[in-house]
Design an enzyme around this catalytic site. Structure first.
Site, mmCIF file in Angstrom:
data_model
loop_
_atom_site.group_PDB
_atom_site.id
_atom_site.type_symbol
_atom_site.label_atom_id
_atom_site.label_comp_id
_atom_site.label_asym_id
_atom_site.label_seq_id
_atom_site.Cartn_x
_atom_site.Cartn_y
_atom_site.Cartn_z
ATOM 1 N N ASN A 1 0.850 -1.189 0.000
ATOM 2 C CA ASN A 1 0.000 0.000 0.000
ATOM 3 C C ASN A 1 0.881 1.231 0.000
ATOM 4 O OD1 ASN A 1 -2.342 -1.489 0.276
ATOM 5 N ND2 ASN A 1 -2.659 -1.003 2.410
ATOM 6 N N ASP A 2 0.366 2.343 -0.493
ATOM 7 C CA ASP A 2 1.079 3.608 -0.374
ATOM 8 C C ASP A 2 1.194 3.976 1.104
ATOM 9 O OD1 ASP A 2 1.660 4.384 -2.973
ATOM 10 O OD2 ASP A 2 -0.358 5.156 -3.307
#
Ligand code: CTP
Ligand code: CA
Length: 226
Positions: free
Chosen positions: A34-35
Site C-alpha cells: 500500500n502507499d
C-alpha cells in the site's frame, strides 16, 4: 535551545507505533503493498519520545528511514507485523496503528520467480488478519488509536471503524485533499472517539499533528493524571 522543553506527559508510559506499508510477497521478486511513506508514524514516534515515553516503532516498508535514535523493529507482512505487535502488547500503554496494512495477500507465495505465460493471469488473494480489530477484542488497559485514510466520507468511515475495531480514538484523514495525502510533510486530520468528533485539526506539519494527537491520548489513557 530557545525552544521550550515539552512537558513529559508520557513519562513512564510505553508507546508502540506501527508505520509504513506491509509487503505481501507474490514471489521472490514481486509483492503487493500500500502507499505509505511512514512519515506520520515516524512523527508520532518522535513526538512520543519527546513527551518522555518509552517508544517502540514497528516499521514495514517506508520511503524514508526510521529515526535512528528510536527502538525499531522492522517487519514485512501483515502477519509479521501482528507477531511483532503482540510481543509488545501486554505491557503497552498506548498503541497507535498508523501503518497501512495490506487487506489481502497472495494465497500462495511462490518459492521461485513466476514465469510469464498467457495473455491473462489471475492472482488469488486471501484476507490478512485485521491487527487492530484483533487487538481491540483483547484490550484491557491499553489505549488503542487507529488511523483511517479515506478518499471521501472520512467521518462516516472513521466512526464505523472506531466502533468495529473497539478503538479509543480514530485519526481520520482524507488522502484526496491537498496537503493531506501520502509522502508529504503535512497532514490535516480529525480525531474521533466513540461519542463523535473530538478535534478537527487544521493543515499542519506531521510533527505538530503528531504532538496534538499524543496530547489527547496522554490526557485520556488509563491512569492519566491530567
Ligand atoms: N488495520 C490493521 N490490520 C489490517 C487492516 C487495517 O490493523 N489488516 C488497521 C490500520 O493500521 C488502521 C485501521 O486498521 O489503523 C484502519 O485501516 P483501514 O485500511 O482504513 O481500514 P479497513 O478496516 O482495512 O477498511 P478499508 O480498507 O476497507 O477502508
Ligand atoms: Ca484497509
Amino acid at each position: 535551545f530557545a525552544q521550550q522543553e515539552k512537558e513529559k506527559t508520557l513519562a513512564g508510559r510505553k508507546v508502540v507505533i506501527t508505520a509504513g506499508g506491509t509487503v505481501e510477497r507474490i514471489d521472490p521478486v514481486r509483492y503487493i503493498t500500500n502507499d505509505s511513506s511512514g512519515k506520520m508514524g515516524f512523527a508520532l514516534a518522535r513526538a512520543a519520545s519527546r513527551l518522555g515515553a518509552e517508544v517502540t516503532l514497528i516499521a514495514a516498508k517506508t520511503d524514508v528511514p526510521p529515526p535512528p535514535d528510536l527502538k525499531v523493529v522492522r517487519v514485512q507482512s501483515a502477519a509479521d507485523m501482528y507477531e511483532a505487535v503482540l510481543g509488545e502488547w501486554a505491557d503497552c500503554d498506548i498503541l497507535i496503528k498508523a501503518a497501512a496494512v495490506a487487506d489481502y495477500r497472495p494465497a500462495e507465495r511462490a518459492e521461485t520467480k513466476i514465469k510469464k505465460a498467457g495473455e491473462r493471469m489471475t492472482l488469488e488473494l486471501v484476507k490478512t488478519i485485521d491487527i487492530l480489530e484483533t487487538l481491540g477484542r483483547s484490550k484491557t488497559t491499553q489505549f488503542l488509536i487507529g488511523f483511517a485514510a479515506e478518499t471521501g466520507n472520512a467521518e462516516e468511515y472513521a466512526k464505523d471503524k472506531l466502533a468495529r475495531k473497539n478503538c479509543d480514538l480514530i485519526v481520520a484523514n482524507d488522502v484526496a485533499e491537498p496537503g493531506a495525502g501520502f509522502g508529504v510533510d503535512t497532514n490535516r486530520v480529525s480525531v474521533y472517539d466513540r461519542n463523535g468528533l473530538v478535534e478537527s485539526l487544521p493543515l499542519m506539519s506531521k510533527d505538530d499533528a503528531a504532538e496534538r494527537i499524543l496530547d489527547i491520548a496522554a490526557r485520556r489513557a488509563a491512569g492519566a493524571l491530567l
